[in-house]
Design a protein around this motif. Structure first.
Motif, PDB file in Angstrom:
ATOM      1  N   THR A 113       0.844  -1.177   0.000  1.00 15.05           N
ATOM      2  CA  THR A 113       0.000   0.000   0.000  1.00 15.05           C
ATOM      3  C   THR A 113       0.887   1.236   0.000  1.00 15.05           C
ATOM      4  O   THR A 113       2.065   1.145   0.366  1.00 15.05           O
ATOM      5  CB  THR A 113      -0.929  -0.009   1.229  1.00 15.05           C
ATOM      6  N   ASP A 114       0.358   2.368  -0.420  1.00 18.46           N
ATOM      7  CA  ASP A 114       1.146   3.600  -0.439  1.00 18.46           C
ATOM      8  C   ASP A 114       1.403   4.147   0.966  1.00 18.46           C
ATOM      9  O   ASP A 114       2.392   4.806   1.211  1.00 18.46           O
ATOM     10  CB  ASP A 114       0.439   4.673  -1.273  1.00 18.46           C
ATOM     11  N   ALA A 115       0.491   3.881   1.895  1.00 17.21           N
ATOM     12  CA  ALA A 115       0.607   4.378   3.268  1.00 17.21           C
ATOM     13  C   ALA A 115       1.146   3.268   4.179  1.00 17.21           C
ATOM     14  O   ALA A 115       1.427   2.163   3.726  1.00 17.21           O
ATOM     15  CB  ALA A 115      -0.771   4.831   3.760  1.00 17.21           C
ATOM     16  N   LYS A 116       1.279   3.587   5.450  1.00 15.05           N
ATOM     17  CA  LYS A 116       1.664   2.567   6.428  1.00 15.05           C
ATOM     18  C   LYS A 116       0.561   1.499   6.443  1.00 15.05           C
ATOM     19  O   LYS A 116      -0.617   1.828   6.586  1.00 15.05           O
ATOM     20  CB  LYS A 116       1.806   3.197   7.815  1.00 15.05           C
ATOM     21  N   PRO A 117       0.915   0.228   6.284  1.00 10.46           N
ATOM     22  CA  PRO A 117      -0.112  -0.816   6.209  1.00 10.46           C
ATOM     23  C   PRO A 117      -0.901  -0.960   7.510  1.00 10.46           C
ATOM     24  O   PRO A 117      -0.349  -0.852   8.595  1.00 10.46           O
ATOM     25  CB  PRO A 117       0.659  -2.099   5.920  1.00 10.46           C
ATOM     26  N   LYS A 118      -2.207  -1.218   7.354  1.00  9.65           N
ATOM     27  CA  LYS A 118      -3.078  -1.531   8.502  1.00  9.65           C
ATOM     28  C   LYS A 118      -2.752  -2.917   9.034  1.00  9.65           C
ATOM     29  O   LYS A 118      -2.975  -3.218  10.198  1.00  9.65           O
ATOM     30  CB  LYS A 118      -4.545  -1.549   8.068  1.00  9.65           C
ATOM     31  N   ARG A 155      -5.455 -12.394  -7.940  1.00 10.87           N
ATOM     32  CA  ARG A 155      -5.837 -11.130  -8.568  1.00 10.87           C
ATOM     33  C   ARG A 155      -6.351 -10.110  -7.553  1.00 10.87           C
ATOM     34  O   ARG A 155      -6.385  -8.916  -7.837  1.00 10.87           O
ATOM     35  CB  ARG A 155      -6.921 -11.373  -9.620  1.00 10.87           C
ATOM     36  N   SER A 156      -6.750 -10.552  -6.379  1.00 14.25           N
ATOM     37  CA  SER A 156      -7.288  -9.634  -5.367  1.00 14.25           C
ATOM     38  C   SER A 156      -6.197  -8.891  -4.589  1.00 14.25           C
ATOM     39  O   SER A 156      -6.503  -7.968  -3.836  1.00 14.25           O
ATOM     40  CB  SER A 156      -8.193 -10.387  -4.389  1.00 14.25           C
ATOM     41  N   ALA A 157      -4.933  -9.232  -4.767  1.00 14.64           N
ATOM     42  CA  ALA A 157      -3.844  -8.593  -4.017  1.00 14.64           C
ATOM     43  C   ALA A 157      -3.862  -7.066  -4.147  1.00 14.64           C
ATOM     44  O   ALA A 157      -3.755  -6.366  -3.138  1.00 14.64           O
ATOM     45  CB  ALA A 157      -2.496  -9.166  -4.437  1.00 14.64           C
ATOM     46  N   PRO A 158      -4.016  -6.497  -5.363  1.00 14.39           N
ATOM     47  CA  PRO A 158      -4.074  -5.034  -5.453  1.00 14.39           C
ATOM     48  C   PRO A 158      -5.287  -4.440  -4.727  1.00 14.39           C
ATOM     49  O   PRO A 158      -5.217  -3.319  -4.221  1.00 14.39           O
ATOM     50  CB  PRO A 158      -4.164  -4.768  -6.963  1.00 14.39           C
ATOM     51  N   LEU A 159      -6.375  -5.177  -4.645  1.00 11.32           N
ATOM     52  CA  LEU A 159      -7.554  -4.690  -3.911  1.00 11.32           C
ATOM     53  C   LEU A 159      -7.250  -4.573  -2.426  1.00 11.32           C
ATOM     54  O   LEU A 159      -7.653  -3.608  -1.778  1.00 11.32           O
ATOM     55  CB  LEU A 159      -8.750  -5.616  -4.139  1.00 11.32           C
ATOM     56  N   PHE A 160      -6.543  -5.543  -1.878  1.00  9.13           N
ATOM     57  CA  PHE A 160      -6.130  -5.469  -0.475  1.00  9.13           C
ATOM     58  C   PHE A 160      -5.228  -4.260  -0.258  1.00  9.13           C
ATOM     59  O   PHE A 160      -5.357  -3.539   0.726  1.00  9.13           O
ATOM     60  CB  PHE A 160      -5.409  -6.747  -0.045  1.00  9.13           C
ATOM     61  N   ALA A 161      -4.290  -4.034  -1.191  1.00  9.64           N
ATOM     62  CA  ALA A 161      -3.366  -2.896  -1.065  1.00  9.64           C
ATOM     63  C   ALA A 161      -4.127  -1.575  -1.101  1.00  9.64           C
ATOM     64  O   ALA A 161      -3.821  -0.663  -0.338  1.00  9.64           O
ATOM     65  CB  ALA A 161      -2.323  -2.952  -2.173  1.00  9.64           C
ATOM     66  N   ARG A 162      -5.126  -1.474  -1.968  1.00  7.45           N
ATOM     67  CA  ARG A 162      -5.907  -0.229  -2.035  1.00  7.45           C
ATOM     68  C   ARG A 162      -6.700   0.014  -0.756  1.00  7.45           C
ATOM     69  O   ARG A 162      -7.048   1.146  -0.448  1.00  7.45           O
ATOM     70  CB  ARG A 162      -6.847  -0.259  -3.237  1.00  7.45           C
ATOM     71  N   GLN A 163      -6.987  -1.044  -0.010  1.00  9.16           N
ATOM     72  CA  GLN A 163      -7.704  -0.908   1.252  1.00  9.16           C
ATOM     73  C   GLN A 163      -6.749  -0.715   2.436  1.00  9.16           C
ATOM     74  O   GLN A 163      -7.166  -0.721   3.591  1.00  9.16           O
ATOM     75  CB  GLN A 163      -8.599  -2.133   1.499  1.00  9.16           C
ATOM     76  N   GLY A 164      -5.442  -0.598   2.147  1.00 11.64           N
ATOM     77  CA  GLY A 164      -4.474  -0.291   3.194  1.00 11.64           C
ATOM     78  C   GLY A 164      -3.718  -1.475   3.757  1.00 11.64           C
ATOM     79  O   GLY A 164      -3.035  -1.352   4.770  1.00 11.64           O
TER      80      GLY A 164
END
Length: 71
Positions: A17-22, A54-63
């Motif tokens: 993720t772009d921010a600090k991961p949750k 394929r869901s990996a980028p979706l997890f990243a977008r959610q932090g």
């Protein structure tokens, strides 16, 4: 590569993720393991057809940081 013991390496792909991961999620492709969940391409990676991979980028977008473990 994740080195588990001498002479044994496990490929992993980390989608950040772009921010600090949750938190972090580890994604293990099911099935018989005959097809790799990701492959390296020019300038990046291709995620295979498996829905979890394929869901990996979706997890990243959610932090979250998503870790895909290769078969």
């Amino acid at each position: 590569m994740l080195s588990s013991r001498p002479g044994v390496n496990q490929r992993i792909l980390i989608v950040r993720t772009d921010a600090k991961p949750k938190g972090s999620v580890m994604l293990f492709k099911g099935g018989r393991g005959g097809r790799n969940p990701f492959s390296e391409t020019t300038g990046g990676f291709h995620l295979a057809g498996n829905f979890l991979t394929r869901s990996a980028p979706l997890f990243a977008r959610q932090g979250f940081m998503a870790v895909i473990v290769d078969t």
